[in-house]
Design an enzyme around this catalytic site. Structure first.
Site, PDB file in Angstrom:
ATOM      1  N   GLY A 270      -9.043  27.737 -18.187  1.00 11.02           N
ATOM      2  CA  GLY A 270      -9.186  26.771 -19.281  1.00 11.02           C
ATOM      3  C   GLY A 270     -10.151  27.228 -20.351  1.00 11.02           C
TER       4      GLY A 270
ATOM      5  N   GLU B   8      -6.308  20.499 -17.417  1.00 12.96           N
ATOM      6  CA  GLU B   8      -6.578  19.940 -16.082  1.00 12.96           C
ATOM      7  C   GLU B   8      -7.136  21.084 -15.255  1.00 12.96           C
ATOM      8  OE1 GLU B   8      -6.334  16.936 -15.231  1.00 12.96           O
ATOM      9  OE2 GLU B   8      -4.819  16.022 -16.532  1.00 12.96           O
TER      10      GLU B   8
ATOM     11  N   GLY C 179      -5.073  24.534 -13.998  1.00 17.64           N
ATOM     12  CA  GLY C 179      -5.531  25.736 -13.295  1.00 17.64           C
ATOM     13  C   GLY C 179      -7.044  25.741 -13.189  1.00 17.64           C
ATOM     14  N   SER C 180      -7.591  26.939 -13.079  1.00 22.05           N
ATOM     15  CA  SER C 180      -9.034  27.058 -12.876  1.00 22.05           C
ATOM     16  C   SER C 180      -9.796  26.792 -14.170  1.00 22.05           C
ATOM     17  CB  SER C 180      -9.360  28.469 -12.393  1.00 22.05           C
ATOM     18  OG  SER C 180      -9.058  29.390 -13.420  1.00 22.05           O
TER      19      SER C 180
ATOM     20  N   CYS D  66      -6.433  20.003  -6.455  1.00 24.60           N
ATOM     21  CA  CYS D  66      -7.569  19.938  -7.379  1.00 24.60           C
ATOM     22  C   CYS D  66      -8.405  18.712  -7.081  1.00 24.60           C
ATOM     23  CB  CYS D  66      -7.123  19.989  -8.827  1.00 24.60           C
ATOM     24  SG  CYS D  66      -5.951  18.747  -9.241  1.00 24.60           S
TER      25      CYS D  66
HETATM   26  C1  UN1 Z   1      -3.420  18.748  -8.323  1.00 26.73           C
HETATM   27  O1  UN1 Z   1      -3.985  19.027  -7.272  1.00 26.73           O
HETATM   28  O2  UN1 Z   1      -3.305  19.598  -9.236  1.00 26.73           O
HETATM   29  O3  UN1 Z   1      -4.037  13.034  -6.787  1.00 26.73           O
HETATM   30  C2  UN1 Z   1      -2.777  17.427  -8.582  1.00 26.73           C
HETATM   31  C3  UN1 Z   1      -3.481  13.930  -6.137  1.00 26.73           C
HETATM   32  C4  UN1 Z   1      -2.072  14.285  -6.521  1.00 26.73           C
HETATM   33  C5  UN1 Z   1      -2.059  15.250  -7.656  1.00 26.73           C
HETATM   34  C6  UN1 Z   1      -2.938  16.442  -7.462  1.00 26.73           C
HETATM   35  N1  UN1 Z   1      -1.377  13.081  -6.894  1.00 26.73           N
HETATM   36  O4  UN1 Z   1      -4.018  14.506  -5.210  1.00 26.73           O
END
Ligand code: UN1
Length: 510
Positions: free
Chosen positions: A246, A263, A241-242, A297
């Site tokens: 975290g 993450e 998440g953000s 992300c």
């Molecule tokens: C995410 O955006 O939380 O590498 C994961 C990537 C994908 C996973 C993204 N395999 O863009």
């Protein structure tokens, strides 16, 4: 080129319910939570949430299942994940439908997300026979050192809306072969795909005779997540998440000496050098920046282009952005689906306002389309903004399709700009010059957990470890040896001689 017609909420509800039926899941109807679709921005149905007490019971069930699961031989644990992988293959279309309905991903990306789940199942099945420890030379005669990897306990998985299924599967499949049991708290925005995934694990557990408590699902808002964060029976909290989330979760888990795998946000950049293949770079940049409507992300948020290629690159990108089909993610040919909510569009507009106030020039995008067809949804034109420098708004992660373009003269300058943000998830360089590529990958190059050459920042394969440094949280999930975070290591010193020898030449009694 927006498609001016969108499916009705009724048809989307039907589609989601049909998928759930085929997967074999009944929805716990209620009034605590709403499942909605960003395609129209409207409500699909009401759901019952998990109470805090029920969340505690889920942890208790997972903790009880752990007692038998931890001594089940790892290849037998792998059989559960193999069965799950087969079910995912069989229901790839159904799961992709649910991902599109709830997260708004275009068809190809939704199918890709399910493929990523299938891939990690294959990986985890192999891993179930490869949980290797080392043997270590002892300094003492007649002694041997070894390390043994043991299951950790209950893993709490907290996941986000944007990869509502794949990120769960990275954590869950690896945790299960490692001998852990899982309690999953998905995003409130994606309860239906979560119910489907949970239903398939339950079915796989039944088929292979694994204890039902190996996987539990808890639905609800942050209070349900907090129940996992604060429960000392949860050995590892793996949260996506953000950075703000975290910052709360990390210290709370640490306060009870639990483990956290974080993450968090990214602010990913690509450097485009004078020798770059601009056709390839343009294609890669458009996918990384505008794909998934900028809601990965790993989405590309900063483009650091050499002064000699910036104008040419911007010209190509602007042209490509103007041609992006925005609209119904189920529609064949659409490349940009909706943002998750109208709130996300407001955040996009605020960021563009700040960028312009800082001297940024909006080159293309930023508008809202299909507002009449779907007033409660938010279809945004991906935006390209040329910035005079890396101002505070550029250093923030805005979870929307905005790509800031900066220019540089020397590679040192580019790398300094690249690293001068709080986050450290993904990065890449476009170059045909091996020295530049290696410099970017070196110890004083990119400071990210993911550093690529001649591809974009998003779309990682499952075989590598996934995660990032600094405000991204430091966690690693998915492939390589990321499994170690889900186990505890015991160091064994074994004396097979008949005398007691002390290390470091210490003498005592003898
Ligand atoms: C995410 O955006 O939380 O590498 C994961 C990537 C994908 C996973 C993204 N395999 O863009």
């Amino acid at each position: 080129s927006d498609t001016t017609t969108l499916p009705s909420t009724d048809s989307l509800r039907e589609r989601a319910l049909a998928s759930l039926r085929r997967v074999g899941v009944t929805v716990p109807e209620g009034a605590d939570l709403t499942a909605r679709t960003p395609i129209t921005g409207e409500t699909l149905l009401g759901l019952k949430a998990t109470t805090r007490d029920e969340a505690g019971e889920a942890v208790a069930a997972a903790a009880a299942a752990f007692r038998t699961w931890r001594t089940t031989p790892p290849p037998a644990r792998g059989a559960l994940v193999r069965c799950l992988g087969e079910l995912l293959r069989r229901h790839q279309d159904d799961l992709a439908d649910l991902i599109t309905v709830e997260a708004g991903k275009i068809r190809s990306e939704a199918l890709g997300e399910v493929q990523e789940m299938i891939d990690i199942c294959d990986f985890a099945v192999g891993l179930s026979r490869q949980l290797y420890g080392r043997t270590i030379a002892s300094e003492r005669v007649g002694h041997r050192l070894a390390e043994t990897w043991h299951p950790l306990g209950v893993v709490g998985v907290i996941s986000a809306f944007n990869f509502p299924a794949a990120v769960w599967s990275w954590n869950t499949t690896v945790a299960l072969v490692c001998g852990d049991t899982v309690v999953w708290k998905p995003s409130e925005l994606t309860p239906l795909i979560s119910l489907a995934c949970h239903g398939l694990v339950e079915r796989a557990a039944e088929e292979v005779g694994a204890p039902a408590g190996v996987h539990r699902l808890v639905l609800g808002d942050r209070t349900v997540g907090e129940a996992l964060v604060d429960d000392s029976r949860v050995a590892l909290v793996s949260a996506t998440g953000s950075t703000r989330m975290g910052r709360e979760v990390g210290p709370r888990v640490a306060a009870r000496f639990g483990r956290a795998l974080l993450e968090l946000g990214g602010n990913n950049a690509s450097v485009v050098t004078p020798s770059a293949d601009l056709d390839l770079a343009t294609h890669a940049v458009v996918f990384a920046a505008a794909g998934t409507a900028g809601q990965r992300c790993t989405t590309l948020r900063r483009l650091i282009a050499h002064r000699n290629v910036a104008d040419e690159l911007i010209g190509r990108l602007t042209a490509a952005y103007r041609r992006l089909p925005i609209g119904d993610p189920f529609h064949e040919g659409t490349l940009v689906g909706p943002l998750i909510s109208t709130g996300a569009y407001d955040i996009l507009r605020q960021a563009l306002g700040r960028a312009e106030a800082d001297g940024g020039e909006l080159l293309v995008g930023g508008g809202r389309v299909l507002a009449d067809a779907a007033p409660h949804a938010a279809y945004a034109e991906p935006a390209l903004v040329r910035m005079p420098e890396q101002t505070p708004i550029v250093r923030e992660e805005t979870f929307a399709p905005i790509l800031y373009v900066l220019t540089y003269d020397t590679l040192d300058e580019a790398i300094a700009l690249h690293n001068d943000v709080p986050q450290g998830l993904s990065s890449s360089i476009f170059t045909r010059d091996q020295r530049e590529a290696e410099r970017f990958l070196a110890a004083d190059g990119s400071d990210c957990g993911i550093a690529n050459v001649n591809i974009g920042t998003s779309g990682a394969e499952i075989g590598g470890a996934f995660g990032g440094e600094k405000a991204t949280g430091g966690g690693r999930e998915s492939g390589s040896d990321a499994w170690r975070a889900y186990m505890r290591r015991a160091t064994n010193t074994i004396n097979y001689g008949d005398t007691l020898t002390l290390a470091q030449n210490v003498r005592f009694l003898g």
